[in-house]
Design an enzyme around this catalytic site. Structure first.
Site, PDB file in Angstrom:
ATOM      1  N   LYS A 194       0.770  -1.459   0.098  1.00  0.00           N
ATOM      2  CA  LYS A 194      -0.355  -0.117  -0.314  1.00  0.00           C
ATOM      3  C   LYS A 194       0.908   1.391  -0.347  1.00  0.00           C
ATOM      4  O   LYS A 194       2.069   1.059   0.373  1.00  0.00           O
ATOM      5  CB  LYS A 194      -1.172   0.036   1.028  1.00  0.00           C
ATOM      6  CG  LYS A 194      -2.129  -1.341   0.973  1.00  0.00           C
ATOM      7  CD  LYS A 194      -3.172  -0.711   2.946  1.00  0.00           C
ATOM      8  CE  LYS A 194      -3.858  -1.754   2.449  1.00  0.00           C
ATOM      9  NZ  LYS A 194      -3.662  -2.937   2.810  1.00  0.00           N
ATOM     10  N   HIS A 240      -3.880   1.654   4.677  1.00  0.00           N
ATOM     11  CA  HIS A 240      -3.067   3.297   4.446  1.00  0.00           C
ATOM     12  C   HIS A 240      -3.223   3.721   5.308  1.00  0.00           C
ATOM     13  O   HIS A 240      -1.914   4.485   5.877  1.00  0.00           O
ATOM     14  CB  HIS A 240      -4.106   2.938   3.579  1.00  0.00           C
ATOM     15  CG  HIS A 240      -3.930   2.960   2.451  1.00  0.00           C
ATOM     16  ND1 HIS A 240      -4.755   1.717   1.635  1.00  0.00           N
ATOM     17  CD2 HIS A 240      -3.690   3.024   1.179  1.00  0.00           C
ATOM     18  CE1 HIS A 240      -5.449   1.861   0.801  1.00  0.00           C
ATOM     19  NE2 HIS A 240      -3.226   2.167   0.039  1.00  0.00           N
ATOM     20  N   GLY A 294     -10.581   4.339   3.071  1.00  0.00           N
ATOM     21  CA  GLY A 294     -10.578   5.529   4.033  1.00  0.00           C
ATOM     22  C   GLY A 294     -10.282   6.909   3.178  1.00  0.00           C
ATOM     23  O   GLY A 294     -10.710   7.464   3.824  1.00  0.00           O
TER      24      GLY A 294
END
Length: 123
Positions: free
Chosen positions: A25, A51, A94
């Protein structure tokens, strides 16, 4: 004088810090000196489950240098050093999708001898 100190701190922040290989990520982060200029940086690491893990650590490191930041989005990087290739794709649940074209330009500057591609599809 404060502005120059802040700008100097900003200039010392690396544009790109990613793992040497693998699929992981990444987040695109806008770093700001107090009341001053800003720049976007790429952070990608395999140790991160989310993340937010990368962003929180980055924000903490920057805060220690007197710098603020915000997350512009995330995605994934597939880094194949043996082929000199990086592929940028996916998104963060998110934070949303980072502008992969910006990330790609940053990576090209850091890895000029690599083939760097990006796509909006994929998770």
């Amino acid at each position: 004088a404060m502005a120059s100190v802040a700008a100097e701190a900003l200039s010392r922040v690396p544009d790109v810090e990613i793992d040497g290989g693998g699929v992981f990520k990444y987040v695109l982060v806008r770093v700001r000196a107090a009341g001053g200029p800003g720049k976007d940086v790429v952070r990608g690491h395999g140790w991160a489950e989310y993340h937010a893990d990368i962003y929180e650590r980055t924000a903490q490191e920057l805060a220690e240098q007197g710098l603020g930041c915000e997350c512009l989005g995330g995605g994934r990087l597939s880094h194949r050093p043996e082929e000199r290739k990086i592929h940028v794709y996916g998104y963060s649940v998110g934070f949303g999708r980072a502008d992969h074209s910006v990330t790609t330009e940053k990576l090209k500057a850091k890895y000029p001898d690599y083939e760097i591609t990006w796509a909006d599809e994929g998770y």
